[in-house]
Design a protein around this motif. Structure first.
Motif, PDB file in Angstrom:
ATOM      1  N   TYR A 179      19.532  17.748 -40.269  1.00 45.08           N
ATOM      2  CA  TYR A 179      20.853  17.217 -39.478  1.00 45.08           C
ATOM      3  C   TYR A 179      20.993  15.716 -39.340  1.00 45.08           C
ATOM      4  O   TYR A 179      22.031  14.993 -38.904  1.00 45.08           O
ATOM      5  CB  TYR A 179      21.085  17.984 -38.315  1.00 45.08           C
ATOM      6  CG  TYR A 179      21.571  19.474 -38.460  1.00 45.08           C
ATOM      7  CD1 TYR A 179      22.135  19.833 -39.745  1.00 45.08           C
ATOM      8  CD2 TYR A 179      21.247  20.158 -37.381  1.00 45.08           C
ATOM      9  CE1 TYR A 179      22.355  21.385 -39.910  1.00 45.08           C
ATOM     10  CE2 TYR A 179      21.796  21.606 -37.617  1.00 45.08           C
ATOM     11  CZ  TYR A 179      22.489  21.963 -38.711  1.00 45.08           C
ATOM     12  OH  TYR A 179      22.678  23.474 -38.895  1.00 45.08           O
ATOM     13  N   ASP A 180      19.712  14.862 -39.293  1.00 47.25           N
ATOM     14  CA  ASP A 180      19.807  13.532 -39.119  1.00 47.25           C
ATOM     15  C   ASP A 180      19.913  12.801 -40.356  1.00 47.25           C
ATOM     16  O   ASP A 180      19.689  11.622 -40.337  1.00 47.25           O
ATOM     17  CB  ASP A 180      18.202  13.106 -38.572  1.00 47.25           C
ATOM     18  CG  ASP A 180      17.233  13.615 -39.374  1.00 47.25           C
ATOM     19  OD1 ASP A 180      17.262  14.204 -40.382  1.00 47.25           O
ATOM     20  OD2 ASP A 180      16.170  13.384 -39.006  1.00 47.25           O
ATOM     21  N   ILE A 191      17.572  21.968 -36.419  1.00 49.51           N
ATOM     22  CA  ILE A 191      18.058  20.545 -36.730  1.00 49.51           C
ATOM     23  C   ILE A 191      16.835  19.658 -37.862  1.00 49.51           C
ATOM     24  O   ILE A 191      17.230  19.182 -38.703  1.00 49.51           O
ATOM     25  CB  ILE A 191      17.871  19.727 -35.544  1.00 49.51           C
ATOM     26  CG1 ILE A 191      18.847  20.092 -34.453  1.00 49.51           C
ATOM     27  CG2 ILE A 191      17.941  18.171 -35.527  1.00 49.51           C
ATOM     28  CD1 ILE A 191      18.840  19.573 -33.079  1.00 49.51           C
ATOM     29  N   ILE A 248      21.672  14.286 -31.524  1.00 53.72           N
ATOM     30  CA  ILE A 248      21.894  15.508 -32.084  1.00 53.72           C
ATOM     31  C   ILE A 248      21.716  16.739 -31.172  1.00 53.72           C
ATOM     32  O   ILE A 248      20.644  16.850 -30.568  1.00 53.72           O
ATOM     33  CB  ILE A 248      21.131  15.751 -33.365  1.00 53.72           C
ATOM     34  CG1 ILE A 248      21.316  14.542 -34.422  1.00 53.72           C
ATOM     35  CG2 ILE A 248      21.273  17.057 -34.197  1.00 53.72           C
ATOM     36  CD1 ILE A 248      20.556  14.666 -35.740  1.00 53.72           C
ATOM     37  N   LYS A 288      16.665  14.689 -30.473  1.00 55.63           N
ATOM     38  CA  LYS A 288      17.374  15.694 -30.807  1.00 55.63           C
ATOM     39  C   LYS A 288      17.204  16.546 -29.447  1.00 55.63           C
ATOM     40  O   LYS A 288      16.067  16.934 -29.010  1.00 55.63           O
ATOM     41  CB  LYS A 288      16.635  16.337 -32.004  1.00 55.63           C
ATOM     42  CG  LYS A 288      16.516  15.586 -33.064  1.00 55.63           C
ATOM     43  CD  LYS A 288      15.355  15.920 -34.109  1.00 55.63           C
ATOM     44  CE  LYS A 288      15.516  14.742 -35.167  1.00 55.63           C
ATOM     45  NZ  LYS A 288      14.573  15.004 -36.271  1.00 55.63           N
ATOM     46  N   GLU A 314      22.350  20.896 -30.768  1.00 56.04           N
ATOM     47  CA  GLU A 314      22.382  22.123 -31.457  1.00 56.04           C
ATOM     48  C   GLU A 314      22.406  23.180 -30.212  1.00 56.04           C
ATOM     49  O   GLU A 314      21.807  23.257 -29.402  1.00 56.04           O
ATOM     50  CB  GLU A 314      21.172  22.423 -32.456  1.00 56.04           C
ATOM     51  CG  GLU A 314      21.282  23.801 -33.333  1.00 56.04           C
ATOM     52  CD  GLU A 314      22.470  23.679 -34.166  1.00 56.04           C
ATOM     53  OE1 GLU A 314      23.271  24.628 -34.453  1.00 56.04           O
ATOM     54  OE2 GLU A 314      23.247  22.396 -34.627  1.00 56.04           O
ATOM     55  N   PRO A 320      25.671  20.666 -38.142  1.00 55.09           N
ATOM     56  CA  PRO A 320      25.322  20.569 -36.696  1.00 55.09           C
ATOM     57  C   PRO A 320      26.191  20.708 -35.719  1.00 55.09           C
ATOM     58  O   PRO A 320      27.492  20.356 -36.058  1.00 55.09           O
ATOM     59  CB  PRO A 320      24.793  19.170 -36.731  1.00 55.09           C
ATOM     60  CG  PRO A 320      25.284  18.441 -37.854  1.00 55.09           C
ATOM     61  CD  PRO A 320      25.570  19.545 -38.955  1.00 55.09           C
TER      62      PRO A 320
END
Length: 536
Positions: free
Chosen positions: A508-509, A503, A487, A522, A489, A473
């Motif tokens: 990505y989490d 994501i 997060i 996000k 992107e 990420p």
């Protein structure tokens, strides 16, 4: 009971008589006397003990109050040295230019007149012994009425008077010789200043039969236009040389003993991370100003950077080109850089990129890692204290000191999504002009975003392009003081991949969830020049 810390006191006598904290540097006196060069110049960063060492030399050598001053050196290294016999034997002139930082040449001259008048007042006792012509000159100095030419000759005049009075040669100590010249360069009157100080230093140090020897201190050895081209008798000791290095700043052994004395030995690794990293010759050195402040407050934070104006440093970097900023970003990421370093600094015109890093090295903002052939060196940022300053400077340069950084902090802490988006839009809009954002090159935006990342330290643990889940990420913000994680992107216009879908699909989490962080925001961003489209 621990000795009291004397913050900001650089008078040797005051520190010793008050039994303040002091690390014994009196072997410096022995080293000075073992070296027969007629003039020695020591260049070190500010607040690294130059003025205190010069004060120590004055009290050691000064023929006035010599018996009283001898007591100051009881139990110190020099007391048992054979060179103790040199104590109290010579007239001494100590002049410090550390406070000459005026905005105009006229103000600078006025300040020098005040400084010289103070020196004359200190030696008022010789007045009755001098002839009538010298009495008139003496009075003009004292009343601040001397013209520029006589002012240039003031240190030579005083040394001649003292030599005749005592029938002993004078020791001349000139502290922070370059402070007025650096200030003159910054404020636009360098030509007037260099001509004046070339005359003053030349008259007092070159061919002056009244002088036994001279010692000068400063930050840099100024290269061009005169001072040292005329003074061919100066032996210069920069941080690149291997002589005298343990006498300016604190060595690691001195730090360990000091931490033990103040029951802080368990803080050694943190202190090393914050204030170590300087390399003088082949010795690792700690920042003394920051250390004594830490010993008193017991709080790890930047101290040295707040001691005086960093205007010259700020201007050098702000007026530099993109290559310099790119190098700075690499340094902030703990990478090394490379450049040609000489032992002199040119104060004329606009600095080249190489000259910027050269000045920063001698001023204490970067350190040498390795010496290569042909004056080529690798260098890096020495410690966390300096890194914190450069991060603040990076933000200031990239975003023109825009308040949107503070707004972004507040938006992230309060989970105010509209404020977060508005702040990022503003940051892009006000980014400095040399950041060419017209092309669709993603790393330009990653570099730009790095600026606001530096403004979030302490609030979030920041991960940029770190391998998480099934990919990397662009930005993950793990909360340190609140509960919400983020997060981000980044995409550029024309990229058809949905950032939020990426994501989710690449998990990505995963790292945040593993740490039981449940509130995860996000945000996808699609950039087009200085505009951004958000995808939720």
């Amino acid at each position: 009971m621990n000795k009291k810390i004397a913050i900001g006191v650089d008078d040797f006598k005051t520190i010793i008589e008050n039994n303040n904290f002091y690390i014994d540097k009196t072997r410096f006196i022995e080293e000075i006397l073992e070296n027969n060069s007629s003039v020695k110049l020591f260049t070190r960063p500010r607040r690294f003990g130059k003025t205190l060492n010069m004060s120590m030399l004055k009290y050691f050598f000064d023929i006035r109050n010599n018996e009283e001053n001898k007591k100051l050196f009881n139990s110190l290294y020099i007391e048992k040295s054979n060179f103790i016999k040199e104590q109290g034997k010579y007239p001494v002139i100590l002049v410090s230019f550390k406070d000459i930082k005026e905005k105009t040449w006229e103000e600078c001259l006025d300040k020098i007149k005040i400084l010289i008048a103070g020196l004359i007042e200190e030696h008022l006792y010789v007045y009755d012994s001098i002839d009538n012509i010298n009495k008139e000159i003496f009075k003009k100095y004292r009343l601040q009425e001397s013209n520029t030419s006589n002012l240039e000759n003031s240190l030579k005049f005083l040394s001649d008077i003292l030599y005749k009075y005592y029938d002993k040669k004078v020791i001349l100590l000139i502290d922070e010789y370059d402070t007025p010249l650096i200030s003159a360069y910054h404020n636009g009157y360098y030509d007037e200043a260099i001509n004046f100080f070339k005359g003053m230093y030349g008259a007092s140090l070159k061919g002056n039969i009244s002088i036994k020897f001279g010692v000068m201190t400063g930050i840099v050895r100024i290269a061009q236009a005169g001072i040292f081209s005329d003074l061919n008798n100066v032996d210069t000791y920069t941080i690149l040389r291997k002589d005298y290095n343990e006498f300016f700043g604190f060595t690691e052994n001195e730090i360990k003993k000091s931490l033990e004395e103040y029951n802080l030995e368990n803080k050694f690794e943190e202190v090393k991370y914050w204030y170590d990293g300087y390399k003088f010759g082949d010795i690792e050195i700690y920042n003394p100003w920051s250390i004594i402040n830490f010993l008193q407050s017991k709080e790890l934070k930047p101290y040295w950077l707040n001691t005086s104006s960093n205007e010259t440093i700020m201007e050098l970097i702000k007026n530099s080109d993109k290559n310099t900023i790119d190098t700075l970003k690499n340094l902030l990421e703990d990478k090394e850089a490379m450049g040609i370093i000489t032992e002199s600094v040119r104060l004329a015109g606009k600095f080249s990129e190489n000259e910027i890093w050269e000045f920063l090295l001698f001023a204490g903002y970067i350190k040498v890692v390795e010496q290569l052939p042909n004056n080529l060196y690798t260098f890096k940022i020495p410690n966390n204290e300096i890194k914190s300053m450069f991060k603040t400077l990076f933000i200031d340069i990239v975003y023109n000191n825009n308040t949107a950084i503070n707004e972004l902090r507040l938006g992230l802490l309060n989970k105010n999504i509209p404020k977060i988006k508005k702040s990022i839009e503003d940051l892009l809009l006000y980014a400095t002009s040399y950041w060419d954002l017209s092309g669709n090159i993603e790393n330009k935006y990653q570099l730009l975003i790095s600026g606001f990342l530096y403004g979030l330290e302490g609030l979030f643990r920041i991960y940029a392009n770190k391998e998480i889940g099934d990919g990397r990420p662009d930005i993950v913000l793990e909360p340190l003081i609140k509960d919400t994680a983020y997060i981000f992107e980044l995409k550029i216009k024309g990229n058809t991949q949905n950032p939020i879908k990426q994501i989710n699909e690449k998990r990505y989490d995963a790292e945040l969830k593993r740490k039981n962080i449940k509130d995860i925001v996000k945000i996808g961003m699609i950039f087009d020049g200085k505009s951004v489209e958000f995808v939720d």
